[in-house]
Design a protein around this motif. Structure first.
Motif, PDB file in Angstrom:
ATOM      1  N   MET A  75       0.840  -1.200   0.000  1.00  0.00           N
ATOM      2  CA  MET A  75       0.000   0.000   0.000  1.00  0.00           C
ATOM      3  C   MET A  75       0.880   1.257   0.000  1.00  0.00           C
ATOM      4  O   MET A  75       1.833   1.361   0.774  1.00  0.00           O
ATOM      5  N   ALA A  76       0.507   2.233  -0.836  1.00  0.00           N
ATOM      6  CA  ALA A  76       1.287   3.472  -0.909  1.00  0.00           C
ATOM      7  C   ALA A  76       1.264   4.219   0.414  1.00  0.00           C
ATOM      8  O   ALA A  76       2.254   4.839   0.815  1.00  0.00           O
ATOM      9  N   GLU A  77       0.140   4.155   1.136  1.00  0.00           N
ATOM     10  CA  GLU A  77       0.031   4.876   2.403  1.00  0.00           C
ATOM     11  C   GLU A  77       1.085   4.433   3.402  1.00  0.00           C
ATOM     12  O   GLU A  77       1.604   5.235   4.187  1.00  0.00           O
ATOM     13  N   ALA A  78       1.397   3.135   3.388  1.00  0.00           N
ATOM     14  CA  ALA A  78       2.342   2.592   4.356  1.00  0.00           C
ATOM     15  C   ALA A  78       3.786   2.896   3.994  1.00  0.00           C
ATOM     16  O   ALA A  78       4.673   2.846   4.839  1.00  0.00           O
ATOM     17  N   THR A 108       4.367  16.982  -8.271  1.00  0.00           N
ATOM     18  CA  THR A 108       5.275  15.892  -7.876  1.00  0.00           C
ATOM     19  C   THR A 108       4.434  14.864  -7.133  1.00  0.00           C
ATOM     20  O   THR A 108       4.521  14.721  -5.925  1.00  0.00           O
ATOM     21  N   LEU A 109       3.639  14.129  -7.862  1.00  0.00           N
ATOM     22  CA  LEU A 109       2.595  13.267  -7.283  1.00  0.00           C
ATOM     23  C   LEU A 109       3.150  12.230  -6.323  1.00  0.00           C
ATOM     24  O   LEU A 109       2.570  11.991  -5.255  1.00  0.00           O
ATOM     25  N   GLY A 110       4.264  11.574  -6.693  1.00  0.00           N
ATOM     26  CA  GLY A 110       4.800  10.522  -5.837  1.00  0.00           C
ATOM     27  C   GLY A 110       3.766   9.433  -5.602  1.00  0.00           C
ATOM     28  O   GLY A 110       3.101   8.978  -6.527  1.00  0.00           O
ATOM     29  N   MET A 111       3.604   9.040  -4.347  1.00  0.00           N
ATOM     30  CA  MET A 111       2.631   8.007  -4.018  1.00  0.00           C
ATOM     31  C   MET A 111       1.275   8.576  -3.598  1.00  0.00           C
ATOM     32  O   MET A 111       0.442   7.873  -3.049  1.00  0.00           O
ATOM     33  N   GLY A 112       1.074   9.881  -3.836  1.00  0.00           N
ATOM     34  CA  GLY A 112      -0.260  10.458  -3.695  1.00  0.00           C
ATOM     35  C   GLY A 112      -0.661  10.903  -2.317  1.00  0.00           C
ATOM     36  O   GLY A 112      -1.841  11.164  -2.072  1.00  0.00           O
ATOM     37  N   ILE A 151       2.721   6.798 -10.776  1.00  0.00           N
ATOM     38  CA  ILE A 151       1.376   7.036 -11.325  1.00  0.00           C
ATOM     39  C   ILE A 151       0.468   5.850 -11.012  1.00  0.00           C
ATOM     40  O   ILE A 151      -0.691   6.019 -10.620  1.00  0.00           O
ATOM     41  N   ALA A 152       0.995   4.630 -11.165  1.00  0.00           N
ATOM     42  CA  ALA A 152       0.183   3.443 -10.907  1.00  0.00           C
ATOM     43  C   ALA A 152      -0.182   3.331  -9.433  1.00  0.00           C
ATOM     44  O   ALA A 152      -1.355   3.071  -9.085  1.00  0.00           O
ATOM     45  N   LEU A 153       0.788   3.513  -8.529  1.00  0.00           N
ATOM     46  CA  LEU A 153       0.512   3.399  -7.096  1.00  0.00           C
ATOM     47  C   LEU A 153      -0.436   4.495  -6.624  1.00  0.00           C
ATOM     48  O   LEU A 153      -1.386   4.237  -5.876  1.00  0.00           O
ATOM     49  N   ALA A 154      -0.177   5.731  -7.042  1.00  0.00           N
ATOM     50  CA  ALA A 154      -1.048   6.839  -6.644  1.00  0.00           C
ATOM     51  C   ALA A 154      -2.436   6.671  -7.236  1.00  0.00           C
ATOM     52  O   ALA A 154      -3.443   6.973  -6.574  1.00  0.00           O
ATOM     53  N   GLY A 155      -2.504   6.189  -8.484  1.00  0.00           N
ATOM     54  CA  GLY A 155      -3.811   5.974  -9.101  1.00  0.00           C
ATOM     55  C   GLY A 155      -4.656   4.998  -8.316  1.00  0.00           C
ATOM     56  O   GLY A 155      -5.860   5.207  -8.129  1.00  0.00           O
ATOM     57  N   ALA A 156      -4.038   3.911  -7.829  1.00  0.00           N
ATOM     58  CA  ALA A 156      -4.779   2.948  -7.012  1.00  0.00           C
ATOM     59  C   ALA A 156      -5.215   3.567  -5.686  1.00  0.00           C
ATOM     60  O   ALA A 156      -6.344   3.352  -5.226  1.00  0.00           O
ATOM     61  N   ARG A 157      -4.332   4.345  -5.085  1.00  0.00           N
ATOM     62  CA  ARG A 157      -4.656   4.974  -3.804  1.00  0.00           C
ATOM     63  C   ARG A 157      -5.787   5.988  -3.941  1.00  0.00           C
ATOM     64  O   ARG A 157      -6.638   6.123  -3.065  1.00  0.00           O
ATOM     65  N   LEU A 158      -5.799   6.717  -5.063  1.00  0.00           N
ATOM     66  CA  LEU A 158      -6.752   7.811  -5.242  1.00  0.00           C
ATOM     67  C   LEU A 158      -7.989   7.401  -6.035  1.00  0.00           C
ATOM     68  O   LEU A 158      -8.858   8.237  -6.310  1.00  0.00           O
ATOM     69  N   ALA A 159      -8.102   6.119  -6.371  1.00  0.00           N
ATOM     70  CA  ALA A 159      -9.262   5.630  -7.124  1.00  0.00           C
ATOM     71  C   ALA A 159     -10.595   5.960  -6.459  1.00  0.00           C
ATOM     72  O   ALA A 159     -11.580   6.257  -7.160  1.00  0.00           O
ATOM     73  N   PRO A 160     -10.713   5.935  -5.111  1.00  0.00           N
ATOM     74  CA  PRO A 160     -11.999   6.281  -4.491  1.00  0.00           C
ATOM     75  C   PRO A 160     -12.495   7.697  -4.804  1.00  0.00           C
ATOM     76  O   PRO A 160     -13.685   7.979  -4.638  1.00  0.00           O
ATOM     77  N   PHE A 161     -11.620   8.569  -5.252  1.00  0.00           N
ATOM     78  CA  PHE A 161     -12.034   9.939  -5.581  1.00  0.00           C
ATOM     79  C   PHE A 161     -12.547  10.054  -7.011  1.00  0.00           C
ATOM     80  O   PHE A 161     -12.948  11.145  -7.444  1.00  0.00           O
ATOM     81  N   GLY A 162     -12.556   8.959  -7.735  1.00  0.00           N
ATOM     82  CA  GLY A 162     -13.162   8.914  -9.059  1.00  0.00           C
ATOM     83  C   GLY A 162     -12.548   9.894 -10.028  1.00  0.00           C
ATOM     84  O   GLY A 162     -11.317  10.053 -10.092  1.00  0.00           O
ATOM     85  N   GLU A 163     -13.405  10.575 -10.770  1.00  0.00           N
ATOM     86  CA  GLU A 163     -12.939  11.469 -11.834  1.00  0.00           C
ATOM     87  C   GLU A 163     -12.336  12.764 -11.303  1.00  0.00           C
ATOM     88  O   GLU A 163     -11.811  13.562 -12.089  1.00  0.00           O
ATOM     89  N   ARG A 164     -12.376  12.968 -10.001  1.00  0.00           N
ATOM     90  CA  ARG A 164     -11.749  14.173  -9.447  1.00  0.00           C
ATOM     91  C   ARG A 164     -10.223  14.079  -9.463  1.00  0.00           C
ATOM     92  O   ARG A 164      -9.546  15.091  -9.299  1.00  0.00           O
ATOM     93  N   PHE A 165      -9.688  12.873  -9.654  1.00  0.00           N
ATOM     94  CA  PHE A 165      -8.234  12.714  -9.798  1.00  0.00           C
ATOM     95  C   PHE A 165      -7.897  12.349 -11.231  1.00  0.00           C
ATOM     96  O   PHE A 165      -8.484  11.430 -11.810  1.00  0.00           O
ATOM     97  N   ILE A 166      -6.913  13.078 -11.788  1.00  0.00           N
ATOM     98  CA  ILE A 166      -6.413  12.810 -13.132  1.00  0.00           C
ATOM     99  C   ILE A 166      -4.910  12.606 -13.035  1.00  0.00           C
ATOM    100  O   ILE A 166      -4.173  13.522 -12.646  1.00  0.00           O
TER     101      ILE A 166
END
Length: 324
Positions: free
Chosen positions: A1-4, A38-42, A67-82
Protein backbone atom coordinates in the motif's frame (compact mmCIF):
# COMPACT_ATOMS: atom_id res chain seq x y z
CA UNK A 1 0.00 0.00 0.00
CA UNK A 2 1.29 3.47 -0.91
CA UNK A 3 0.03 4.88 2.40
CA UNK A 4 2.34 2.59 4.36
CA UNK A 5 5.41 3.41 2.26
CA UNK A 6 5.36 7.20 2.42
CA UNK A 7 4.43 9.89 4.95
CA UNK A 8 3.80 13.30 3.30
CA UNK A 9 5.83 16.16 4.76
CA UNK A 10 3.87 19.08 6.31
CA UNK A 11 0.63 17.62 4.95
CA UNK A 12 -1.82 19.68 7.02
CA UNK A 13 0.04 22.92 6.32
CA UNK A 14 0.08 22.24 2.57
CA UNK A 15 -3.63 21.44 2.54
CA UNK A 16 -4.43 24.62 4.49
CA UNK A 17 -2.34 26.83 2.19
CA UNK A 18 -3.85 25.35 -0.96
CA UNK A 19 -7.25 25.91 0.63
CA UNK A 20 -6.73 29.67 0.25
CA UNK A 21 -6.69 29.35 -3.54
CA UNK A 22 -9.53 26.82 -3.51
CA UNK A 23 -11.70 29.25 -1.53
CA UNK A 24 -10.91 32.01 -4.05
CA UNK A 25 -12.09 29.75 -6.88
CA UNK A 26 -15.37 29.06 -5.11
CA UNK A 27 -15.96 32.77 -4.54
CA UNK A 28 -15.43 33.39 -8.26
CA UNK A 29 -17.80 30.56 -9.24
CA UNK A 30 -14.96 28.40 -10.62
CA UNK A 31 -14.34 24.69 -10.24
CA UNK A 32 -11.25 24.51 -8.01
CA UNK A 33 -8.40 22.81 -9.88
CA UNK A 34 -5.14 21.86 -8.13
CA UNK A 35 -1.95 20.57 -9.74
CA UNK A 36 0.25 18.23 -7.72
CA UNK A 37 3.42 18.65 -9.75
CA UNK A 38 5.28 15.89 -7.88
CA UNK A 39 2.59 13.27 -7.28
CA UNK A 40 4.80 10.52 -5.84
CA UNK A 41 2.63 8.01 -4.02
CA UNK A 42 -0.26 10.46 -3.69
CA UNK A 43 -0.07 11.42 -0.03
CA UNK A 44 -0.51 15.16 -0.48
CA UNK A 45 -3.06 14.61 -3.26
CA UNK A 46 -5.16 12.38 -1.02
CA UNK A 47 -5.10 15.04 1.70
CA UNK A 48 -6.28 17.77 -0.68
CA UNK A 49 -9.03 15.66 -2.27
CA UNK A 50 -10.33 14.48 1.11
CA UNK A 51 -10.39 17.98 2.59
CA UNK A 52 -12.03 19.64 -0.43
CA UNK A 53 -14.81 17.54 -2.02
CA UNK A 54 -15.24 19.90 -4.99
CA UNK A 55 -11.58 19.91 -6.11
CA UNK A 56 -10.30 18.37 -9.33
CA UNK A 57 -6.63 17.40 -8.98
CA UNK A 58 -4.13 16.77 -11.76
CA UNK A 59 -1.25 14.69 -10.43
CA UNK A 60 1.93 14.71 -12.52
CA UNK A 61 4.89 12.38 -12.13
CA UNK A 62 7.65 11.18 -14.45
CA UNK A 63 7.79 7.78 -12.71
CA UNK A 64 5.20 5.37 -14.20
CA UNK A 65 5.27 3.26 -11.02
CA UNK A 66 4.31 6.33 -8.99
CA UNK A 67 1.38 7.04 -11.33
CA UNK A 68 0.18 3.44 -10.91
CA UNK A 69 0.51 3.40 -7.10
CA UNK A 70 -1.05 6.84 -6.64
CA UNK A 71 -3.81 5.97 -9.10
CA UNK A 72 -4.78 2.95 -7.01
CA UNK A 73 -4.66 4.97 -3.80
CA UNK A 74 -6.75 7.81 -5.24
CA UNK A 75 -9.26 5.63 -7.12
CA UNK A 76 -12.00 6.28 -4.49
CA UNK A 77 -12.03 9.94 -5.58
CA UNK A 78 -13.16 8.91 -9.06
CA UNK A 79 -12.94 11.47 -11.83
CA UNK A 80 -11.75 14.17 -9.45
CA UNK A 81 -8.23 12.71 -9.80
CA UNK A 82 -6.41 12.81 -13.13
CA UNK A 83 -3.01 11.13 -13.33
CA UNK A 84 -0.54 12.42 -15.91
CA UNK A 85 2.76 10.73 -16.78
CA UNK A 86 5.46 13.26 -17.61
CA UNK A 87 7.77 15.94 -16.25
CA UNK A 88 6.60 19.27 -14.89
CA UNK A 89 7.44 20.95 -18.19
CA UNK A 90 4.20 19.52 -19.63
CA UNK A 91 1.90 21.13 -17.04
CA UNK A 92 0.43 23.76 -19.45
CA UNK A 93 -0.21 21.08 -22.09
CA UNK A 94 -1.72 18.70 -19.52
CA UNK A 95 -4.12 21.38 -18.29
CA UNK A 96 -5.17 22.28 -21.82
CA UNK A 97 -5.66 18.62 -22.76
CA UNK A 98 -8.19 18.25 -19.92
CA UNK A 99 -9.99 21.52 -20.61
CA UNK A 100 -8.52 23.75 -17.88
CA UNK A 101 -6.89 27.12 -18.47
CA UNK A 102 -6.53 28.30 -14.87
CA UNK A 103 -5.71 26.55 -11.61
CA UNK A 104 -6.46 27.36 -7.98
CA UNK A 105 -3.33 25.84 -6.50
CA UNK A 106 -0.10 24.02 -7.24
CA UNK A 107 2.16 21.94 -5.03
CA UNK A 108 5.79 20.99 -5.66
CA UNK A 109 7.30 18.45 -3.22
CA UNK A 110 10.79 18.41 -4.67
CA UNK A 111 13.62 15.89 -4.65
CA UNK A 112 13.72 12.11 -4.72
CA UNK A 113 10.69 10.19 -3.44
CA UNK A 114 10.51 7.41 -0.88
CA UNK A 115 9.37 5.11 -3.68
CA UNK A 116 12.64 5.63 -5.54
CA UNK A 117 14.88 5.50 -2.47
CA UNK A 118 13.34 2.25 -1.25
CA UNK A 119 13.91 0.29 -4.46
CA UNK A 120 17.51 -0.88 -4.59
CA UNK A 121 17.53 -1.44 -8.34
CA UNK A 122 16.91 2.27 -8.93
CA UNK A 123 20.36 3.13 -7.54
CA UNK A 124 19.43 6.29 -5.60
CA UNK A 125 20.74 5.12 -2.22
CA UNK A 126 24.44 4.99 -1.35
CA UNK A 127 23.77 2.77 1.68
CA UNK A 128 22.95 -0.39 -0.32
CA UNK A 129 24.56 -2.04 -3.37
CA UNK A 130 22.68 -1.24 -6.58
CA UNK A 131 23.22 -0.44 -10.26
CA UNK A 132 24.23 3.19 -10.89
CA UNK A 133 20.91 4.16 -12.46
CA UNK A 134 19.18 7.09 -10.65
CA UNK A 135 16.54 7.65 -13.33
CA UNK A 136 13.20 8.82 -11.95
CA UNK A 137 11.66 7.71 -15.23
CA UNK A 138 13.11 4.31 -16.16
CA UNK A 139 12.31 5.08 -19.80
CA UNK A 140 14.81 7.97 -19.95
CA UNK A 141 18.08 7.15 -21.74
CA UNK A 142 20.73 8.67 -19.43
CA UNK A 143 21.89 6.85 -16.26
CA UNK A 144 24.37 7.82 -13.55
CA UNK A 145 26.74 5.16 -14.92
CA UNK A 146 26.60 6.88 -18.31
CA UNK A 147 27.59 10.18 -16.72
CA UNK A 148 30.56 8.65 -14.90
CA UNK A 149 31.72 6.55 -17.84
CA UNK A 150 31.31 8.98 -20.74
CA UNK A 151 31.48 12.60 -19.51
CA UNK A 152 34.84 14.43 -19.73
CA UNK A 153 36.67 14.92 -16.44
CA UNK A 154 36.04 18.68 -16.43
CA UNK A 155 32.30 18.18 -16.93
CA UNK A 156 32.09 15.64 -14.10
CA UNK A 157 33.92 18.10 -11.83
CA UNK A 158 31.52 20.89 -12.82
CA UNK A 159 28.45 18.76 -12.06
CA UNK A 160 29.78 17.68 -8.66
CA UNK A 161 30.71 21.26 -7.73
CA UNK A 162 27.55 22.90 -9.06
CA UNK A 163 24.86 20.35 -8.23
CA UNK A 164 26.46 18.70 -5.20
CA UNK A 165 28.36 21.70 -3.80
CA UNK A 166 31.23 19.24 -3.38
CA UNK A 167 34.54 20.83 -2.30
CA UNK A 168 36.57 17.91 -3.64
CA UNK A 169 34.88 17.81 -7.05
CA UNK A 170 38.08 17.99 -9.10
CA UNK A 171 39.80 15.30 -7.06
CA UNK A 172 36.79 12.99 -7.33
CA UNK A 173 36.50 13.59 -11.08
CA UNK A 174 40.16 12.65 -11.58
CA UNK A 175 39.68 9.37 -9.74
CA UNK A 176 36.42 8.63 -11.61
CA UNK A 177 38.13 9.00 -14.98
CA UNK A 178 41.28 7.11 -13.96
CA UNK A 179 39.32 4.20 -12.50
CA UNK A 180 36.86 3.90 -15.39
CA UNK A 181 39.72 3.24 -17.79
CA UNK A 182 40.45 0.07 -15.82
CA UNK A 183 36.87 -0.90 -15.01
CA UNK A 184 33.70 1.05 -16.01
CA UNK A 185 31.50 2.32 -13.19
CA UNK A 186 28.49 0.08 -12.61
CA UNK A 187 27.45 -0.05 -8.93
CA UNK A 188 26.59 2.39 -6.16
CA UNK A 189 28.59 0.55 -3.48
CA UNK A 190 31.82 0.81 -5.48
CA UNK A 191 31.28 4.55 -5.98
CA UNK A 192 30.43 5.09 -2.30
CA UNK A 193 33.54 3.19 -1.22
CA UNK A 194 35.73 5.29 -3.51
CA UNK A 195 34.25 8.50 -2.10
CA UNK A 196 34.89 7.36 1.45
CA UNK A 197 38.51 6.74 0.48
CA UNK A 198 39.05 9.98 -1.46
CA UNK A 199 37.24 12.56 0.67
CA UNK A 200 39.17 13.54 3.84
CA UNK A 201 37.66 13.12 7.28
CA UNK A 202 36.26 16.44 8.63
CA UNK A 203 37.90 17.95 11.68
CA UNK A 204 34.58 17.91 13.53
CA UNK A 205 33.32 14.33 13.26
CA UNK A 206 29.90 15.32 14.61
CA UNK A 207 29.26 17.42 11.49
CA UNK A 208 30.16 14.59 9.13
CA UNK A 209 27.53 13.42 6.69
CA UNK A 210 28.15 10.43 4.48
CA UNK A 211 30.90 11.42 2.01
CA UNK A 212 28.81 10.05 -0.89
CA UNK A 213 25.81 12.28 -0.18
CA UNK A 214 26.83 15.28 -2.30
CA UNK A 215 28.07 13.24 -5.27
CA UNK A 216 24.92 11.12 -5.39
CA UNK A 217 22.79 14.28 -5.22
CA UNK A 218 24.73 15.83 -8.09
CA UNK A 219 24.44 12.74 -10.29
CA UNK A 220 20.71 12.45 -9.60
CA UNK A 221 20.13 16.09 -10.52
CA UNK A 222 22.12 15.72 -13.74
CA UNK A 223 20.43 12.48 -14.81
CA UNK A 224 16.92 13.83 -14.20
CA UNK A 225 17.48 17.51 -15.18
CA UNK A 226 15.77 18.45 -11.92
CA UNK A 227 16.88 22.07 -11.66
CA UNK A 228 16.36 22.84 -15.34
CA UNK A 229 12.82 21.46 -15.19
CA UNK A 230 12.03 23.44 -12.01
CA UNK A 231 13.34 26.65 -13.65
CA UNK A 232 10.87 26.16 -16.51
CA UNK A 233 7.90 24.67 -14.67
CA UNK A 234 7.60 27.06 -11.71
CA UNK A 235 7.02 30.26 -13.77
CA UNK A 236 4.56 28.36 -16.00
CA UNK A 237 2.56 27.25 -12.97
CA UNK A 238 2.47 30.78 -11.54
CA UNK A 239 1.19 32.04 -14.88
CA UNK A 240 -1.56 29.39 -14.83
CA UNK A 241 -2.90 30.43 -11.40
CA UNK A 242 -6.08 32.46 -11.41
CA UNK A 243 -6.13 35.58 -9.24
CA UNK A 244 -6.26 34.34 -5.66
CA UNK A 245 -4.55 31.05 -6.55
CA UNK A 246 -1.70 29.69 -4.43
CA UNK A 247 1.61 27.96 -5.19
CA UNK A 248 3.29 25.90 -2.45
CA UNK A 249 6.83 24.52 -2.77
CA UNK A 250 8.65 22.14 -0.43
CA UNK A 251 12.42 22.13 -1.06
CA UNK A 252 14.98 19.87 0.58
CA UNK A 253 18.31 21.32 -0.51
CA UNK A 254 19.76 24.76 -1.12
CA UNK A 255 19.91 24.64 -4.93
CA UNK A 256 16.17 23.97 -5.23
CA UNK A 257 15.34 26.58 -2.61
CA UNK A 258 17.48 29.22 -4.34
CA UNK A 259 15.48 28.79 -7.56
CA UNK A 260 12.18 29.01 -5.68
CA UNK A 261 13.27 32.15 -3.81
CA UNK A 262 14.42 33.83 -7.02
CA UNK A 263 11.25 33.06 -8.99
CA UNK A 264 8.99 34.07 -6.12
CA UNK A 265 10.97 37.26 -5.47
CA UNK A 266 10.55 38.34 -9.09
CA UNK A 267 6.79 38.40 -8.56
CA UNK A 268 6.61 39.69 -4.98
CA UNK A 269 8.86 42.75 -5.39
CA UNK A 270 8.45 45.92 -7.41
CA UNK A 271 10.33 46.02 -10.72
CA UNK A 272 10.47 49.84 -10.69
CA UNK A 273 13.68 51.83 -10.11
CA UNK A 274 13.87 52.88 -6.43
CA UNK A 275 13.90 56.61 -7.31
CA UNK A 276 10.56 56.44 -9.16
CA UNK A 277 8.01 58.54 -7.15
CA UNK A 278 4.97 56.66 -8.46
CA UNK A 279 5.21 53.01 -9.45
CA UNK A 280 3.16 52.14 -12.57
CA UNK A 281 0.81 49.20 -12.11
CA UNK A 282 2.68 46.98 -14.57
CA UNK A 283 5.83 47.26 -12.42
CA UNK A 284 4.08 46.51 -9.14
CA UNK A 285 4.21 43.07 -7.49
CA UNK A 286 1.71 40.48 -8.72
CA UNK A 287 2.40 37.84 -6.08
CA UNK A 288 2.22 38.11 -2.30
CA UNK A 289 4.09 35.94 0.19
CA UNK A 290 1.90 33.80 2.43
CA UNK A 291 4.79 32.33 4.40
CA UNK A 292 7.37 34.53 6.08
CA UNK A 293 10.55 33.17 4.61
CA UNK A 294 10.83 29.40 4.65
CA UNK A 295 8.78 27.38 7.12
CA UNK A 296 10.24 24.25 8.70
CA UNK A 297 8.79 21.14 10.27
CA UNK A 298 8.55 21.04 14.05
CA UNK A 299 10.43 18.60 16.27
CA UNK A 300 7.47 16.23 16.61
CA UNK A 301 7.09 15.79 12.85
CA UNK A 302 10.83 15.35 12.34
CA UNK A 303 10.89 12.63 14.97
CA UNK A 304 8.03 10.74 13.32
CA UNK A 305 9.18 11.45 9.74
CA UNK A 306 12.96 12.08 9.44
CA UNK A 307 12.61 13.25 5.81
CA UNK A 308 10.96 16.40 7.18
CA UNK A 309 14.20 17.53 8.85
CA UNK A 310 15.49 19.42 5.81
CA UNK A 311 12.23 20.74 4.37
CA UNK A 312 11.87 24.43 3.51
CA UNK A 313 8.29 25.40 2.63
CA UNK A 314 7.46 28.60 0.75
CA UNK A 315 4.09 29.76 -0.56
CA UNK A 316 2.79 32.71 -2.60
CA UNK A 317 -0.65 33.92 -3.67
CA UNK A 318 -1.42 35.54 -7.04
CA UNK A 319 -2.89 39.01 -6.48
CA UNK A 320 -3.25 40.13 -10.11
CA UNK A 321 -2.30 39.16 -13.64
CA UNK A 322 1.23 40.32 -14.45
CA UNK A 323 1.99 42.53 -17.42
CA UNK A 324 2.80 40.52 -20.52
Amino acid sequence: MAEARHTPVLLDRCVDLLGIGIAAAREAGRTPVVVDATLGMGGHAAGVLAAHPDVVLLGIDRDPEAIALAGARLAPFGERFIGVHGTDEIIPEALAAHGYDRISGALFDLGVSSLQLDEDERGFSYSRPAPLDMRMNPEDPLTAADVLNTYPEAEIARILAEYGEERFARKIARVVVADRDEDPWRTSDRLAAMLQRVIPEPRNARKRSHPAKRTFQALRIEVNRELAILEEALPAVLAALHVGGVCVVESYQSLEDAIVKRVFRAGTTSQAPPELPVVPEHLQPWLSEITRGAEKADAAEIESNPRAASVRLRAVRKTREPAS
